[in-house]
Scaffold this active site. Sequence first.
Site, short mmCIF file in Angstrom:
data_model
loop_
_atom_site.label_atom_id
_atom_site.label_comp_id
_atom_site.label_asym_id
_atom_site.label_seq_id
_atom_site.Cartn_x
_atom_site.Cartn_y
_atom_site.Cartn_z
N PRO A 2 0.82 -1.20 0.00
CA PRO A 2 0.00 0.00 0.00
C PRO A 2 0.86 1.26 0.00
CG PRO A 2 -0.37 -1.38 1.95
CD PRO A 2 0.89 -1.80 1.32
N GLU A 3 0.53 2.17 -0.90
CA GLU A 3 1.15 3.48 -0.94
C GLU A 3 0.16 4.50 -0.37
OE1 GLU A 3 3.01 4.19 -4.80
OE2 GLU A 3 2.96 2.05 -5.23
N LYS A 58 3.01 6.31 4.54
CA LYS A 58 2.35 5.02 4.34
C LYS A 58 2.03 4.34 5.66
CE LYS A 58 5.13 4.55 0.15
NZ LYS A 58 6.33 3.91 -0.42
N ARG A 125 3.69 -11.70 3.58
CA ARG A 125 5.15 -11.74 3.62
C ARG A 125 5.77 -11.38 4.96
NH1 ARG A 125 7.00 -8.94 -1.96
NH2 ARG A 125 9.07 -9.58 -1.29
N ARG A 278 13.94 -1.37 -8.82
CA ARG A 278 12.51 -1.64 -8.92
C ARG A 278 12.06 -1.74 -10.36
NH1 ARG A 278 10.28 -0.03 -4.18
NH2 ARG A 278 8.81 -1.64 -4.74
#
Length: 294
Positions: A2-3, A58, A125, A278
């Site tokens: 989530p950003e 965030k 994760r 990225r």
Amino acid sequence: MPELPEVETIKRGLTRLITGKHVSGVEFDTLKSFPNSMADVDNFLINSKITDVKRRGKALTIDLDTGYSLVIHLKMTGQLVYRADKVNFGAGHPTDSLINALPDKSTRVTINFTDGSRLYFNDQRKFGWMRLHPTVFVPDIEFFKKLGPEPLEKDFSWQDLKSRLASRQRTSIKAALLDQTVIAGVGNIYADESLWGAKIYPGTTVGALKDSDIKRLHASLINVLTLSIDRGGSTDRNYVNAEGKKGSYLEFANVFRRQNQPCPRCGTIIIKTRLAGRGTHYCPHCQVMKSALV
DNA sequence: CACTTGACCTGTCCGC
DNA sequence: TGCGGACAGGTCAAGT
């Protein structure tokens, strides 16, 4: 995962769903997900009342009437899902396949409220965490102290963006946007999307940007983040809001996850490459390379 | 300091 | 169908 827009969407949902509720019990699996002592949990969380829910970058903060706050970072795959019903529908229930089986093997923390409703912290994760912290000292947490300004605050100007970028002249603009100490809340999706909107190649060296570039980037960032909040955020894989529902922004995305598709602006095929460690998506025609890294 | 890379974890997808 | 490797929306610590 989530950003800023996703965390903001969760924050708005939780504000509506859990403010005023009383905590009756907590279950958690590992110290990594919830690194406080049982004494802290007993003294400052159990029997507390939720007074407020906030977002900074965030991260989320849930304030309690005990003078403590739950500080939460969802990292890549964290979810915070509220359920009012006491019944588990079980797998295959048609109403909401994402959350119908909660808790599941990814559930790290369950917070029970006195009315029988629950808040689940799921995290495939295990990168995410929630922890109790005295409310008045939350701003002193190193993560918050180093965090850059909120790009959607009304007084965040293009000159502010320029001055925040001043110390990062030799790196790429993509890496600088991902750096939370430059500005807060931008991650991989919105870095790529805002650079497409501003027609800037992601590998452009920050020092090569003109004032006109920074002005366009500033406007593009605000535009993209605002649009995504309106769409309930982006669901690429795991993101769901506080009610377990996906966001729809990616249907409107221009470059992110659109490699091998035509650029909506000029029709050139969008490239996916690797930058700042990225996956990075851009249009090789309208995102012009100036003085570029890579 | 500025900057880069690898580590933290689990799951999924892709090529052999 | 199985197996290895690369990759996934974020941050840190440790390196140059």
